[in-house]
Design a protein around this motif. Sequence first.
Motif, PDB file in Angstrom:
ATOM      1  N   TYR A   1       0.851  -1.186   0.000  1.00 16.54           N
ATOM      2  CA  TYR A   1       0.000   0.000   0.000  1.00 16.54           C
ATOM      3  C   TYR A   1       0.889   1.239   0.000  1.00 16.54           C
ATOM      4  CZ  TYR A   1      -4.247  -2.648   0.883  1.00 16.54           C
ATOM      5  OH  TYR A   1      -5.301  -3.513   0.765  1.00 16.54           O
ATOM      6  N   GLY A   2       0.501   2.247  -0.782  1.00 11.86           N
ATOM      7  CA  GLY A   2       1.272   3.481  -0.828  1.00 11.86           C
ATOM      8  C   GLY A   2       0.590   4.624  -0.112  1.00 11.86           C
ATOM      9  N   GLY A   3      -0.714   4.495   0.146  1.00 15.04           N
ATOM     10  CA  GLY A   3      -1.456   5.563   0.801  1.00 15.04           C
ATOM     11  C   GLY A   3      -2.939   5.388   0.548  1.00 15.04           C
ATOM     12  N   VAL A   4      -3.694   6.406   0.900  1.00 14.80           N
ATOM     13  CA  VAL A   4      -5.138   6.391   0.668  1.00 14.80           C
ATOM     14  C   VAL A   4      -5.597   7.802   0.333  1.00 14.80           C
ATOM     15  CG1 VAL A   4      -5.688   6.729   3.128  1.00 14.80           C
ATOM     16  CG2 VAL A   4      -7.397   5.738   1.594  1.00 14.80           C
ATOM     17  N   ALA A   5      -6.456   7.914  -0.661  1.00 11.88           N
ATOM     18  CA  ALA A   5      -7.008   9.203  -1.053  1.00 11.88           C
ATOM     19  C   ALA A   5      -8.442   9.320  -0.576  1.00 11.88           C
ATOM     20  CB  ALA A   5      -6.953   9.359  -2.574  1.00 11.88           C
ATOM     21  N   SER A   6      -8.842  10.538  -0.244  1.00  2.15           N
ATOM     22  CA  SER A   6     -10.253  10.841  -0.069  1.00  2.15           C
ATOM     23  C   SER A   6     -10.775  11.268  -1.429  1.00  2.15           C
ATOM     24  CB  SER A   6     -10.450  11.960   0.956  1.00  2.15           C
ATOM     25  OG  SER A   6     -10.171  11.501   2.260  1.00  2.15           O
ATOM     26  N   THR A   7     -11.875  10.692  -1.850  1.00  4.00           N
ATOM     27  CA  THR A   7     -12.410  10.964  -3.178  1.00  4.00           C
ATOM     28  C   THR A   7     -13.905  10.692  -3.184  1.00  4.00           C
ATOM     29  OG1 THR A   7     -12.243  10.373  -5.530  1.00  4.00           O
ATOM     30  CG2 THR A   7     -11.902   8.607  -3.937  1.00  4.00           C
ATOM     31  N   THR A   8     -14.607  11.301  -4.097  1.00  9.47           N
ATOM     32  CA  THR A   8     -16.036  11.031  -4.241  1.00  9.47           C
ATOM     33  C   THR A   8     -16.294   9.932  -5.261  1.00  9.47           C
ATOM     34  OG1 THR A   8     -16.226  12.769  -5.930  1.00  9.47           O
ATOM     35  CG2 THR A   8     -16.652  13.407  -3.638  1.00  9.47           C
ATOM     36  N   ASN A   9     -15.230   9.411  -5.892  1.00  6.10           N
ATOM     37  CA  ASN A   9     -15.403   8.476  -7.001  1.00  6.10           C
ATOM     38  C   ASN A   9     -14.427   7.308  -6.893  1.00  6.10           C
ATOM     39  OD1 ASN A   9     -16.374   7.498  -9.470  1.00  6.10           O
ATOM     40  ND2 ASN A   9     -14.776   8.571 -10.609  1.00  6.10           N
ATOM     41  N   PRO A  10     -14.594   6.431  -5.890  1.00  5.39           N
ATOM     42  CA  PRO A  10     -13.653   5.312  -5.745  1.00  5.39           C
ATOM     43  C   PRO A  10     -13.938   4.204  -6.750  1.00  5.39           C
ATOM     44  CG  PRO A  10     -15.364   5.145  -4.094  1.00  5.39           C
ATOM     45  CD  PRO A  10     -15.619   6.437  -4.839  1.00  5.39           C
ATOM     46  N   ALA A  11     -12.885   3.485  -7.135  1.00  4.42           N
ATOM     47  CA  ALA A  11     -13.060   2.345  -8.037  1.00  4.42           C
ATOM     48  C   ALA A  11     -13.743   1.186  -7.322  1.00  4.42           C
ATOM     49  CB  ALA A  11     -11.709   1.906  -8.584  1.00  4.42           C
ATOM     50  N   ASN A  12     -13.512   1.065  -6.018  1.00  6.92           N
ATOM     51  CA  ASN A  12     -14.132   0.016  -5.214  1.00  6.92           C
ATOM     52  C   ASN A  12     -15.293   0.636  -4.445  1.00  6.92           C
ATOM     53  OD1 ASN A  12     -14.851  -1.989  -3.383  1.00  6.92           O
ATOM     54  ND2 ASN A  12     -12.741  -2.562  -2.925  1.00  6.92           N
ATOM     55  N   ALA A  13     -16.512   0.245  -4.792  1.00  4.94           N
ATOM     56  CA  ALA A  13     -17.697   0.856  -4.185  1.00  4.94           C
ATOM     57  C   ALA A  13     -17.790   0.604  -2.685  1.00  4.94           C
ATOM     58  CB  ALA A  13     -18.962   0.326  -4.872  1.00  4.94           C
ATOM     59  N   LEU A  14     -17.075  -0.403  -2.165  1.00 12.03           N
ATOM     60  CA  LEU A  14     -17.116  -0.691  -0.737  1.00 12.03           C
ATOM     61  C   LEU A  14     -16.165   0.187   0.070  1.00 12.03           C
ATOM     62  CD1 LEU A  14     -17.236  -4.599  -0.795  1.00 12.03           C
ATOM     63  CD2 LEU A  14     -19.114  -3.046  -0.229  1.00 12.03           C
ATOM     64  N   SER A  15     -15.200   0.823  -0.576  1.00 12.97           N
ATOM     65  CA  SER A  15     -14.201   1.623   0.148  1.00 12.97           C
ATOM     66  C   SER A  15     -14.841   2.903   0.663  1.00 12.97           C
ATOM     67  CB  SER A  15     -13.027   1.945  -0.776  1.00 12.97           C
ATOM     68  OG  SER A  15     -12.354   0.768  -1.151  1.00 12.97           O
ATOM     69  N   ARG A  16     -14.774   3.114   1.979  1.00 12.25           N
ATOM     70  CA  ARG A  16     -15.523   4.221   2.562  1.00 12.25           C
ATOM     71  C   ARG A  16     -15.022   4.511   3.973  1.00 12.25           C
ATOM     72  NH1 ARG A  16     -17.999  -0.626   3.242  1.00 12.25           N
ATOM     73  NH2 ARG A  16     -19.214  -1.028   5.129  1.00 12.25           N
TER      74      ARG A  16
END
Length: 334
Positions: free
Chosen positions: A244-259
């Motif tokens: 893992y390199g990090g995590v972004a906050s975004t309104t459009n994740p590729a994985n719908a479960l990521s939240r």
Amino acid sequence: MSSGGAVGAFEHDGVEYERVRVTASLSLRPASEDDIVEPMDRAVAGKLFTINKRSPDLINVDLLLDTEGVNGNWDYMTRSAILADHGTAKWKPMDMDHGVEEAESYVTGKASANHNTIFGVMTGASLCNSEGELLTAEQVSDLPSEEDMYRPDAEKVAVKAHASLWRFMFPRTAEDLTKSIASGSMKVSMERWISDLDYLTWNGNDWDVTDKATAKQNGIHERWENHIETNGYPTIRRTHRFLYGGVASTTNPANALSRYLPTGLDFAAASRWPGANPGLLNAYTAIQAEHAELHRAFATLRDDAERDHLIARHRDLHEVAAQLEEKLNASKRK
């Protein structure tokens, strides 16, 4: 939309790692109609961030960082990879929409010349289910070992990360982010460096496997990158090992479960039960304090032998808290 392709690479001990960000959310056609899973209800109840009185410069959050399975970018995270490499999320940065490109060195250039938007850090990661419930070592050992690209969400192994936003350093970002988290509009999207991967293409009867070098030579990689189907099925990139390199906050994740997930106990006794039984309130406040300590201990855990003990104690606290809530409600009605 981003295709989710590699945006950089580095080599360490003879192993090449490709950096990947996964913000796009293109539709993935399942292998058959039977594989279609109803979308999960992502209305999240409970407190989505907390501030500790002893460290008010931090806003603490929990994340469903990643899951096994195929995401909207046609990337397939295997169960074995998740089990082996989930711990690499610890001490990795939080950023906004994967904006971490560096235009100039901090040392030799001006800080304003770069495009970094890092505002926090992940402090720990644990295995969980798709609801964010932690898995014990016994539960992990009992997991089926076979891989399944289209495993139902309820059966997926996921990664729960604990993280902190640097509130005093980036007050405007923290304020806007917590508002968007509370509204449910802000999700998360993991970043990773892949060290071992191959590609899957459908031949009409089964999935053909192509190694990375060959896929880049014969155009399969380009088909995956540009979301071009093969015989009516997605061209899938499969990850076997990664960091893992990090995590972004975004309104459009590729994985719908990521939240963002509820953090800790989802109520504040002093504000919810004014005038209720003081003894019960004191007991509940003590539980809240121990619960916060448990979360801190888990986030900085270095001894895996303690993991099951902390998980068990965490569950016990929630059970006791539920009983106290019932008593406090009864006390309030009187």
